[in-house]
Design an enzyme around this catalytic site. Structure first.
Site, PDB file in Angstrom:
ATOM      1  N   GLU A  98       0.434  -0.774   0.298  1.00 40.21           N
ATOM      2  CA  GLU A  98       0.415   0.120   0.079  1.00 40.21           C
ATOM      3  C   GLU A  98       1.005   1.509  -0.113  1.00 40.21           C
ATOM      4  O   GLU A  98       2.300   1.016   0.682  1.00 40.21           O
ATOM      5  CB  GLU A  98      -0.625  -0.122   0.872  1.00 40.21           C
ATOM      6  CG  GLU A  98      -2.054  -1.124   0.908  1.00 40.21           C
ATOM      7  CD  GLU A  98      -2.936  -1.369   2.063  1.00 40.21           C
ATOM      8  OE1 GLU A  98      -3.914  -1.953   2.140  1.00 40.21           O
ATOM      9  OE2 GLU A  98      -2.253  -0.690   3.520  1.00 40.21           O
ATOM     10  N   CYS A 111       3.156   8.741   0.885  1.00 39.85           N
ATOM     11  CA  CYS A 111       3.585   7.387   1.625  1.00 39.85           C
ATOM     12  C   CYS A 111       3.864   6.370   1.489  1.00 39.85           C
ATOM     13  O   CYS A 111       2.883   5.615   0.808  1.00 39.85           O
ATOM     14  CB  CYS A 111       2.564   7.420   3.529  1.00 39.85           C
ATOM     15  SG  CYS A 111       3.359   6.021   4.303  1.00 39.85           S
ATOM     16  N   CYS A 118       6.586  -6.980   8.101  1.00 45.61           N
ATOM     17  CA  CYS A 118       7.930  -6.345   8.488  1.00 45.61           C
ATOM     18  C   CYS A 118       8.169  -7.202   9.054  1.00 45.61           C
ATOM     19  O   CYS A 118       6.922  -7.776   9.936  1.00 45.61           O
ATOM     20  CB  CYS A 118       6.969  -5.062   9.287  1.00 45.61           C
ATOM     21  SG  CYS A 118       8.492  -4.056  10.481  1.00 45.61           S
ATOM     22  N   CYS A 122       6.662  -4.236  15.708  1.00 47.53           N
ATOM     23  CA  CYS A 122       6.080  -3.265  17.290  1.00 47.53           C
ATOM     24  C   CYS A 122       4.287  -3.150  18.130  1.00 47.53           C
ATOM     25  O   CYS A 122       3.478  -3.855  16.571  1.00 47.53           O
ATOM     26  CB  CYS A 122       5.798  -1.408  16.376  1.00 47.53           C
ATOM     27  SG  CYS A 122       7.791  -1.533  16.518  1.00 47.53           S
ATOM     28  N   CYS A 125       1.339  -1.567  16.137  1.00 46.34           N
ATOM     29  CA  CYS A 125       1.778  -1.983  14.347  1.00 46.34           C
ATOM     30  C   CYS A 125       0.433  -2.869  13.294  1.00 46.34           C
ATOM     31  O   CYS A 125       0.949  -4.477  14.065  1.00 46.34           O
ATOM     32  CB  CYS A 125       2.707  -2.007  13.933  1.00 46.34           C
ATOM     33  SG  CYS A 125       2.969  -1.811  12.162  1.00 46.34           S
ATOM     34  N   SER A 225      10.955   7.092  15.688  1.00 46.50           N
ATOM     35  CA  SER A 225       9.729   6.104  16.135  1.00 46.50           C
ATOM     36  C   SER A 225       9.994   6.058  17.169  1.00 46.50           C
ATOM     37  O   SER A 225      10.744   4.834  17.484  1.00 46.50           O
ATOM     38  CB  SER A 225       8.722   5.083  15.595  1.00 46.50           C
ATOM     39  OG  SER A 225       8.406   5.240  13.826  1.00 46.50           O
ATOM     40  N   ASN A 227       7.971   6.559  20.779  1.00 48.49           N
ATOM     41  CA  ASN A 227       6.753   6.087  21.080  1.00 48.49           C
ATOM     42  C   ASN A 227       6.385   5.807  22.567  1.00 48.49           C
ATOM     43  O   ASN A 227       6.039   5.395  23.168  1.00 48.49           O
ATOM     44  CB  ASN A 227       6.799   4.516  20.822  1.00 48.49           C
ATOM     45  CG  ASN A 227       6.305   4.476  18.665  1.00 48.49           C
ATOM     46  OD1 ASN A 227       6.103   6.030  18.646  1.00 48.49           O
ATOM     47  ND2 ASN A 227       6.276   3.788  18.323  1.00 48.49           N
ATOM     48  N   CYS A 344      -1.505   6.247   9.837  1.00 48.11           N
ATOM     49  CA  CYS A 344      -0.029   5.821  10.371  1.00 48.11           C
ATOM     50  C   CYS A 344      -0.271   3.723  11.257  1.00 48.11           C
ATOM     51  O   CYS A 344      -1.323   4.302  11.466  1.00 48.11           O
ATOM     52  CB  CYS A 344       0.528   6.098  11.314  1.00 48.11           C
ATOM     53  SG  CYS A 344       1.560   8.047  10.816  1.00 48.11           S
TER      54      CYS A 344
HETATM   55  N1  SAH Z   1       8.905   1.208  10.220  1.00 50.79           N
HETATM   56  C1  SAH Z   1       9.214   2.560  10.132  1.00 50.79           C
HETATM   57  C2  SAH Z   1       7.819   3.143   9.108  1.00 50.79           C
HETATM   58  C3  SAH Z   1       6.621   2.680   9.159  1.00 50.79           C
HETATM   59  S1  SAH Z   1       6.200   3.038  10.507  1.00 50.79           S
HETATM   60  C4  SAH Z   1       8.733   2.704  11.771  1.00 50.79           C
HETATM   61  O1  SAH Z   1       8.785   2.117  12.411  1.00 50.79           O
HETATM   62  O2  SAH Z   1       9.158   3.906  12.137  1.00 50.79           O
HETATM   63  C5  SAH Z   1       5.344   4.101  10.537  1.00 50.79           C
HETATM   64  C6  SAH Z   1       5.226   4.835  11.737  1.00 50.79           C
HETATM   65  O3  SAH Z   1       3.842   4.944  11.979  1.00 50.79           O
HETATM   66  C7  SAH Z   1       5.915   4.925  13.222  1.00 50.79           C
HETATM   67  O4  SAH Z   1       6.218   6.117  13.245  1.00 50.79           O
HETATM   68  C8  SAH Z   1       4.996   3.817  13.575  1.00 50.79           C
HETATM   69  O5  SAH Z   1       5.388   4.232  15.545  1.00 50.79           O
HETATM   70  C9  SAH Z   1       3.261   4.666  13.577  1.00 50.79           C
HETATM   71  N2  SAH Z   1       2.644   3.462  13.632  1.00 50.79           N
HETATM   72  C10 SAH Z   1       2.717   2.099  13.285  1.00 50.79           C
HETATM   73  N3  SAH Z   1       1.484   2.629  13.672  1.00 50.79           N
HETATM   74  C11 SAH Z   1       0.742   2.880  14.759  1.00 50.79           C
HETATM   75  C12 SAH Z   1      -0.733   3.056  14.903  1.00 50.79           C
HETATM   76  N4  SAH Z   1      -1.395   1.995  15.663  1.00 50.79           N
HETATM   77  N5  SAH Z   1      -1.047   4.186  15.309  1.00 50.79           N
HETATM   78  C13 SAH Z   1      -0.322   4.866  14.965  1.00 50.79           C
HETATM   79  N6  SAH Z   1       0.946   5.319  14.253  1.00 50.79           N
HETATM   80  C14 SAH Z   1       1.410   3.678  14.467  1.00 50.79           C
HETATM   81 FE1  SF4 Z   2       7.500  -2.209  11.127  1.00 50.81          FE
HETATM   82 FE2  SF4 Z   2       7.375  -0.137  11.790  1.00 50.81          FE
HETATM   83 FE3  SF4 Z   2       5.515  -1.100  11.823  1.00 50.81          FE
HETATM   84 FE4  SF4 Z   2       7.280  -1.159  14.045  1.00 50.81          FE
HETATM   85  S1  SF4 Z   2       5.696   0.529  13.381  1.00 50.81           S
HETATM   86  S2  SF4 Z   2       6.315  -2.834  13.411  1.00 50.81           S
HETATM   87  S3  SF4 Z   2       9.143  -0.474  12.496  1.00 50.81           S
HETATM   88  S4  SF4 Z   2       6.545  -0.986  10.794  1.00 50.81           S
END
Ligand code: SAH
Ligand code: SF4
Length: 373
Positions: A98, A111, A118, A122, A125, A225, A227, A344
């Site tokens: 996507e 984006c 991945c 996390c 996510c 990230s 967090n 996100c």
């Molecule tokens: N893997 C990379 C880029 C993709 S994730 C990374 O982790 O930075 C992009 C962003 O989405 C990251 O900052 C992550 O913390 C955020 N993210 C992931 N799951 C989310 C969710 N459910 N709600 C809001 N932000 C989220």
């Molecule tokens: Fe991967 Fe980024 Fe999602 Fe973490 S937040 S699982 S690094 S895509």
């Protein structure tokens, strides 16, 4: 070893001008043909050899025996009530990925994804729940932008892609060589001509790769990230922290060569009752007090596979106000396209059939560190 796309004829979209020059030399063609071929794909967005009208039919045929054009096809475009568009794109071996187009006044940010799924796991996510299927190769990363560019061009002359964020599916630094190659291609002044100042790579914090990125010629903006403001919480929600903890991450970021007036962006997903207290805000301010940075607060975007909740608006405001009071540059990221699961952390292509989605296990004890290097 992370699996890559099945080998087949190389896509011109993933070839640098130097690669095309080498090919043109091998074919025995005059050198000026390299720039012509390159421009067709990277500047004019050609998606077939037939469009390359300044090459003879014989030359187009010859090119087609060594290369191909177009790595992805558009399977679906969904448009949100806020104008955000989500593209579901299919690779030649049948994976869905996507990419999201986000209009904002004169600007349009795209984006893009760097992997199918991945490995970083996390806990909040949706992409993590797919696991890692494979890396995208450079042509598949670049082709997302070329398809986004085409979609906007077809809609009218007034919109074009101005910014790119590697914030879609996947961990870009886990697919390092293809990331760098895609950056070299997208910033080339005979191609898409995107300024590296308008490209942001977002990472969960692969420390050795951050160090390597600092030495590259093409250096995008960095988003990290974070967090969490302490290791206990970060260990729990981002298992990568067990491998490279906050001190190691901030050490690498302090050493990262930032150009004049550039700052690192920290992303902070706010999870109700997990990392959203005023104590967390105070810890965050202490942690980042000597880092040239800004903090993007992202209220958690819910999805069915994670056991978290978005804090109330009042809790989000209170957290941000405390950060500001303590002197941090903080910005609230409004969810864009959440009605079409384009915000996100929501990119998981449920259209993949769900086969790859593993059920969430409630773990006893800390989660294991992911096997990423
Ligand atoms: N893997 C990379 C880029 C993709 S994730 C990374 O982790 O930075 C992009 C962003 O989405 C990251 O900052 C992550 O913390 C955020 N993210 C992931 N799951 C989310 C969710 N459910 N709600 C809001 N932000 C989220
Ligand atoms: Fe991967 Fe980024 Fe999602 Fe973490 S937040 S699982 S690094 S895509």
């Amino acid at each position: 070893m992370i699996p890559s796309a099945t080998p087949e004829l190389p896509d011109l979209a993933g070839m640098t001008l130097v690669d095309v020059e080498a090919l043109v030399a091998r074919l025995g063609w005059p050198k000026f043909r390299s720039e012509q071929v390159w421009r067709w794909v990277h500047d004019k967005g050609a998606r077939s050899f037939d469009e390359m009208t300044n090459l003879s039919a014989a030359q187009r045929g010859e090119l087609a025996t060594h290369t191909r054009v177009g790595s992805l096809t558009v399977a679906e475009v969904q448009t949100s009530r806020d104008g955000t568009q989500k593209l579901r794109l299919v690779t030649r071996d049948g994976f869905s990925i996507e990419s999201v187009l986000i209009p904002d006044g004169e600007k349009t940010t795209q984006c893009i994804s760097s992997q199918v799924g991945c490995a970083v796991d996390c806990q909040f996510c949706a992409t993590a729940k797919l696991g890692l299927k494979r890396n995208l190769d450079a042509s598949e990363i670049v082709d997302q932008v070329y398809l986004g560019r085409k979609l906007l061009a077809d809609a009218g002359p007034e919109r074009r892609i101005t910014n790119i964020v590697y914030m879609g599916m996947g961990e870009p630094l886990h697919n390092y060589d293809n990331l760098i190659r895609s950056l070299q291609i997208l910033t080339h002044n005979l191609g898409a001509k995107l300024s590296q100042r308008r490209i942001t790579v977002s990472t969960s914090g692969l420390v050795p790769k951050l160090e390597r990125l600092g030495n590259e010629l093409v250096r995008p903006n960095l988003a990290v990230s974070l967090n969490a403001a302490n290791d206990a919480i970060r260990d729990e929600i981002m298992p990568i922290n067990r491998k490279w903890n906050i001190a190691k991450l901030l050490g690498a970021l302090r050493a990262y060569p930032l150009e004049h007036r550039r700052r690192i962006t920290f992303e902070y997903v706010l999870l109700a009752g997990v990392n959203d207290s005023l104590t967390d805000a105070a810890q965050l301010a202490r942690l980042l007090r000597d880092v040239k940075c800004k903090v993007n607060i992202i209220p958690y975007n819910p999805h069915p596979e994670a056991p978290y909740a978005r804090p109330s608006d009042a809790a989000v405001d209170a957290f941000q106000n405390e950060c500001k009071r303590l002197g941090m540059a903080t910005y609230l990221r409004r969810p864009r396209g959440d009605d079409i699961d384009a915000a996100c952390g929501q990119l998981a292509n449920r259209a993949q059939g769900g086969a790859a989605i593993v059920p969430l296990r409630i773990r006893k004890g800390p989660p294991p560190a992911p096997a990423v290097d």
